[in-house]
Structures are given as C-alpha cells and as structure tokens.
Design an enzyme around this catalytic site. Structure first.
Site, mmCIF file in Angstrom:
data_model
loop_
_atom_site.group_PDB
_atom_site.id
_atom_site.type_symbol
_atom_site.label_atom_id
_atom_site.label_comp_id
_atom_site.label_asym_id
_atom_site.label_seq_id
_atom_site.Cartn_x
_atom_site.Cartn_y
_atom_site.Cartn_z
ATOM 1 N N CYS A 60 93.902 43.694 -5.816
ATOM 2 C CA CYS A 60 95.031 42.822 -6.176
ATOM 3 C C CYS A 60 95.603 43.198 -7.534
ATOM 4 O O CYS A 60 96.792 43.093 -7.772
ATOM 5 C CB CYS A 60 94.596 41.372 -6.168
ATOM 6 N N GLU A 118 94.406 32.524 -5.841
ATOM 7 C CA GLU A 118 94.337 33.884 -6.410
ATOM 8 C C GLU A 118 95.056 34.797 -5.427
ATOM 9 O O GLU A 118 94.493 35.152 -4.389
ATOM 10 C CB GLU A 118 92.878 34.321 -6.555
HETATM 11 P P1 NAD Z 1 95.111 37.429 3.895
HETATM 12 O O1 NAD Z 1 95.938 36.399 3.218
HETATM 13 O O2 NAD Z 1 95.622 38.046 5.117
HETATM 14 O O3 NAD Z 1 93.676 36.848 4.272
HETATM 15 C C1 NAD Z 1 92.818 36.291 3.281
HETATM 16 C C2 NAD Z 1 91.859 35.351 3.966
HETATM 17 O O4 NAD Z 1 92.595 34.243 4.480
HETATM 18 C C3 NAD Z 1 91.103 35.944 5.152
HETATM 19 O O5 NAD Z 1 89.773 35.459 5.151
HETATM 20 C C4 NAD Z 1 91.861 35.376 6.347
HETATM 21 O O6 NAD Z 1 91.062 35.272 7.485
HETATM 22 C C5 NAD Z 1 92.237 34.007 5.821
HETATM 23 N N1 NAD Z 1 93.367 33.349 6.483
HETATM 24 C C6 NAD Z 1 94.423 33.922 7.109
HETATM 25 N N2 NAD Z 1 95.271 32.975 7.567
HETATM 26 C C7 NAD Z 1 94.741 31.771 7.219
HETATM 27 C C8 NAD Z 1 95.156 30.417 7.367
HETATM 28 N N3 NAD Z 1 96.304 30.095 7.987
HETATM 29 N N4 NAD Z 1 94.376 29.445 6.868
HETATM 30 C C9 NAD Z 1 93.231 29.739 6.217
HETATM 31 N N5 NAD Z 1 92.788 30.999 6.032
HETATM 32 C C10 NAD Z 1 93.534 32.008 6.524
HETATM 33 O O7 NAD Z 1 94.787 38.506 2.775
HETATM 34 P P2 NAD Z 1 93.980 39.849 2.963
HETATM 35 O O8 NAD Z 1 94.851 40.801 3.680
HETATM 36 O O9 NAD Z 1 92.615 39.555 3.482
HETATM 37 O O10 NAD Z 1 93.787 40.289 1.441
HETATM 38 C C11 NAD Z 1 94.741 41.017 0.776
HETATM 39 C C12 NAD Z 1 95.529 40.122 -0.159
HETATM 40 O O11 NAD Z 1 94.650 39.419 -1.019
HETATM 41 C C13 NAD Z 1 96.429 40.913 -1.063
HETATM 42 O O12 NAD Z 1 97.671 40.271 -1.184
HETATM 43 C C14 NAD Z 1 95.701 40.886 -2.402
HETATM 44 O O13 NAD Z 1 96.513 41.078 -3.517
HETATM 45 C C15 NAD Z 1 95.073 39.530 -2.377
HETATM 46 N N6 NAD Z 1 93.921 39.450 -3.271
HETATM 47 C C16 NAD Z 1 94.020 38.711 -4.418
HETATM 48 C C17 NAD Z 1 92.961 38.668 -5.318
HETATM 49 C C18 NAD Z 1 93.024 37.861 -6.597
HETATM 50 O O14 NAD Z 1 91.988 37.588 -7.170
HETATM 51 N N7 NAD Z 1 94.196 37.485 -7.060
HETATM 52 C C19 NAD Z 1 91.791 39.357 -5.029
HETATM 53 C C20 NAD Z 1 91.718 40.103 -3.851
HETATM 54 C C21 NAD Z 1 92.802 40.128 -2.973
#
Ligand code: NAD
Length: 483
Positions: A289, A255
């Site tokens: 998102c 997602e």
């Molecule tokens: P992010 O990708 O920076 O982090 C998301 C999660 O991934 C965090 O818990 C982070 O600690 C973890 N993470 C980071 N690097 C990792 C790795 N190498 N391996 C495993 N986990 C890792 O995203 P964010 O800044 O927390 O959230 C914002 C983004 O999320 C935006 O792009 C938004 O559109 C998206 N989002 C999507 C949805 C959906 O349902 N489609 C919902 C909410 C947010």
C-alpha cells in the site's frame, strides 16, 4: 501440527476449535509462481460466523482478556510471540507458496508478527488514564476501556503481519477479535491460530475465519454483534464497509490504498534513491500500500535518474519465491490483468516505457519490473493505484511544483523526500499530504512508528503507541465529594 491441517484441508480457528467449512465448503489456493494448487482451505459460513461471534462475546463478558491482571496479559502476549517464532519456518514456506512472495519476505512477515505481540504485550500494563482537577469538591478521572468485539478484515498482500498489526493492540486493550482472512492466501494466516492455541489464549478471545469478502466479510461487518471494525484493503471495499457501519453506527478504522510519491531533489544521493526504489516498488512485486508508486525528480538529474532506474529494473533476477529472487509474481491472474491494463494506458497518455511495460511470457503471473517515464501527473497511471511492480517518473522544476504534484491525488498514505538539505527536508515534510514521510530512505520506520492515511488512504493509525488508542474508548468518571 494441531488440528490446523486435516485431510488435506487448512481449517478455521473458531472460538478455540479447529472447524471445517460449513457444509464442506472449501476453496483451492493457487501458487502464483507455478499456477498449481497449494492446497484447499475450508470456507467458514453462517454457522462458523455465529460460533465465532458468540465465543467472542462470551469471552469478553467473562473478562478473559480485559480483566486479566495486566502483567499476566503481557506474559500471554509474549508467549504468542514465542509461538509465532516456533511456527515461522513452516508458516513462511506456506505463505511463500500461496502468495508468491519470496521465502525471506514471508519469514520477515512472521518475525514482524512476533514483534507486534512483543511490542503491544509490553504496553498492556501501561494503558493509563488521567486525573482531571475539578477543585476540592470532585474527584475526576478517565479510564480506557476495550470496545468489546473487534472485527478485522485483512488483505492478501501481507496477511500474517497485517493481521498481527491489528490483533496485537486489540488484545492488549482487552478486546475479543474476529479476523476475516483474505481468500487468495488464507493458509499461513490460519496457521497463526496454532500459535494462539499453543500460547493458551482464552477460547473465544480470537477467531480466524477464512471466507469470501462479499459474503462472509460483508456479513461480519454488518453484524450488530460487533463493536468495532478494522479494515485494511482497497478504497471501494472500505467505502462499502463504511456504508454498512453507518447502519449500526460501528466505529471503524480504515487503512486503504495509496499512490505515494518520492520527491528527489537535485542534491539527492542517487545511489540511495535507486536502492530505495528497488525495495520501494519491487518488494512484494509492488503489492504494497505504501509503495514508491511515483518518483518526482528535479529536471537537472531527471534523465540520469530514469536511466539508472531502468538499468536497475532490467537487472533484477526473476523467479519463484522459494528461490529468493529480486522479483516475484503478482498474487493472481486477475491482479496481473489489472496491473497490465492500467500500465498499458500510460502509453496512450504520452508516457514512455523505460523498462518492462507488460507481462512476462513464462509460467506464473509475472509482470515485468516496469519504469514509466515522462508520466503526466493527471494521467490515469499517475492517479490510480496500480498495486504492482510499476512506478511513474515525472520531472519538476521547483520545490512548490514538486509538492503540488506529490499532493495531487486523492490518496495520502506516505511520501518521501531525497535531499542533503536538512532545512528543505523539514520544510517539505510539513507540506506533504501524507500520514508518514520518509527522508532519504523509503520504508524508514517500523512497528513503533504510527502509520495511516489521509484522504482516500483512510483514517485512524496503526503501529506504535498511537494505534493502541484506536482499540479503546475513553470513559470519564466524575465523583462529587460533597456531603
Ligand atoms: P480488497 O479490498 O479487495 O480486500 C480486502 C479484504 O476485504 C479481503 O479480505 C476481502 O475478502 C475483504 N472484502 C471484500 N469485500 C468485502 C465486503 N463487502 N465486506 C467485507 N469484507 C470484504 O483489497 P485487497 O485486494 O485484498 O488488498 C489490496 C488493497 O489493500 C490495496 O488497495 C492496498 O493499497 C490496500 N492495503 C492497504 C494497507 C494499509 O495499511 N493502508 C495495507 C495493505 C493493503
């Protein structure tokens, strides 16, 4: 409140126990509205991860959830919903402080989380297979089985409700689950463990680990001890996780981000458009998102729409989340830098700033509610996810042109149509490249309507009955009845 909070530290819920960070590791969590610490959170490390993985596997092998009588599993999930409501007031205040969102939005997150457990608890005893006719010599049927251990990585914009969105169907399907909470605002999500504990969810069936993404998160998704990955977050992190999943061939649900467009036709009700825009791009300071990140408006009403949007944006009340203003800070100083940098590129690309355009000079990470006008569809600001309170207006002349612009990014999460013409709404909805299309109300739908992306917005679906089938796999059993 249980052992969740001890000696000024929010802790990890690991296989039914509350544990401190490995070797005392902790992070300080900031209030983005005040730029002051909210508190410390224990950081899970190698030992906590190993304990969570072992607990999850043992719980699954014991059949704690998968072999529970389905009606009993439904009742267990209802108890979780009740316990989430019981901690909602305290949890919402914590979430408001650590994320910057309004207190009412934080309360809505807890309520939504409870509703996910009710909804999926209601289907835990209805996951029915099929009987397949193969003639008189065979009996053949399918069963849906849980994967085993589901690893779930949660983002910071809606930590509690997104965690529940994936955990509830995972539990209903009989999986064990390990959640990795986001490092910016992990505390309210850790508190969800209190509800699980009080509802008497079997030990090991769910763990919630606070940890750094590139460290704990990367180790969790690369582990050969997990059977499924559920990731909600940004595209680059999703791509990194998919690379790790390729090594272990682990099924994954993605997602990811969005750059969703609303198409506003000349017969649209502009009052509806503007109220949808207010929630569509300013709810949670635009850190959604499925935000209304682009607004494509028929040229005949374009100037009026931009003027009304700017008037609405300029009239929003601004303040700390605890006071429930219209507009709150973004989640961190880094996020504010990113939002402001991308927004400032709009001017170079020929766009006009109709409202806002820069950070607000006050304590807290506040970006002004921003309306960009005359944005070229191919410009950076129209193509990249801003993830802040900034939307882009672009005029169009024909339906075909509007559809082409709306579909002209790498993303495809949601889209919207504003028109009074019923035939046009159906026709355009079919052509929009998105997992969900809203007509005459942004964010229409709810926990029972499937949600997910196409293109770089990801794959798989959350919410609704559809999501349940992301948490099971099909087994076919073919029996010969011949002598
Ligand atoms: P992010 O990708 O920076 O982090 C998301 C999660 O991934 C965090 O818990 C982070 O600690 C973890 N993470 C980071 N690097 C990792 C790795 N190498 N391996 C495993 N986990 C890792 O995203 P964010 O800044 O927390 O959230 C914002 C983004 O999320 C935006 O792009 C938004 O559109 C998206 N989002 C999507 C949805 C959906 O349902 N489609 C919902 C909410 C947010």
């Amino acid at each position: 409140m249980s052992e969740f909070f001890k000696d000024g530290l929010a802790r990890n819920y690991v296989a039914g126990d509350w544990v401190d960070g490995d070797e005392g590791a902790r992070i300080s969590v900031e209030d983005p509205g005040l730029e002051t610490p909210v508190g410390d959170c224990a950081l899970a490390g190698e030992a906590s991860l190993a304990k969570a993985l072992e607990g999850a596997r043992k719980s699954f092998e014991r059949g704690d959830l998968a072999d529970m009588a389905p009606a009993a599993l439904s009742r267990l999930m209802q108890r979780v919903a009740n316990e989430i409501r019981a901690i909602a007031d305290e949890g919402a205040e914590l979430l408001c402080r650590e994320s910057g969102k309004t207190l009412s939005a934080a309360g809505e997150e807890f309520e939504e989380a409870a509703q996910y457990f009710e909804y999926y608890g209601g289907v835990a005893d209805k996951i029915e297979g099929k009987s397949i006719p193969l003639g008189p010599d065979y009996a053949d049927y399918t069963v849906y089985e849980p994967f085993g251990v589901s690893a779930q990585i949660v983002p910071w914009n809606f930590p509690v409700s997104i965690a529940a969105r994936s955990l509830a169907p995972s539990m209903a399907a009989g999986n064990s689950t390990i959640i990795k909470s986001p490092e910016l605002d992990p505390m309210a999500l850790a508190m969800l463990g209190v509800a699980l504990e009080r509802a008497e969810v079997p030990k090991g069936a769910v763990s919630i680990l606070n940890g750094i993404g590139g460290d704990l998160g990367a180790r969790l998704v690369a582990s050969s001890e997990i059977d499924q990955i559920v990731f909600t977050g940004s595209v680059p992190t999703g791509q990194a996780i998919l690379r790790a999943a390729a090594d272990t061939v682990t099924p994954s649900l993605m997602e990811l981000g969005g750059k969703s467009a609303a198409v506003v036709f000349e017969d649209a009700n502009l009052d509806t458009v503007i109220s949808s825009l207010q929630s569509g791009i300013f709810y949670n300071a635009g850190q959604v998102c499925s935000a209304m990140a682009r607004v494509l408006v028929h040229r005949s009403i374009y100037d009026e729409a931009v003027a009304r949007a700017a008037e609405m944006a300029n009239g929003l009340s601004i303040g700390h989340g605890l006071d429930n203003p219209d507009h709150t800070p973004v989640a961190s100083a880094l996020q504010l830098d990113r939002v402001e940098e991308l927004t400032s590129s709009a001017h170079q690309d020929g766009a006009r700033i109709a409202a806002g355009g820069a950070r607000l000079e006050r304590t807290g990470h506040f970006m002004a509610p921003t309306i960009l006008a005359d944005v070229a569809p191919i410009s950076r600001v129209a193509q990249e996810e801003i993830f802040g309170p900034v939307t882009c207006f672009t005029p169009f002349d024909t339906e075909a042109e509007a559809i082409a612009i709306a579909n002209g990014t790498e993303f495809g999460l949601v889209a919207g149509i504003f028109t009074r013409d019923l035939a046009r709404s159906h026709r355009v909805a079919r052509k929009l490249r998105a997992g969900q299309v809203f007509v005459n109300e942004w964010f229409a739908g709810g926990i029972s309507t499937p949600f997910g992306g196409v293109g770089k917005s990801g794959f798989g679906r959350e919410k609704g009955l559809e999501a349940l089938f992301n948490y099971v796999r099909t087994k076919n059993i073919a029996i010969s009845l011949k002598e």
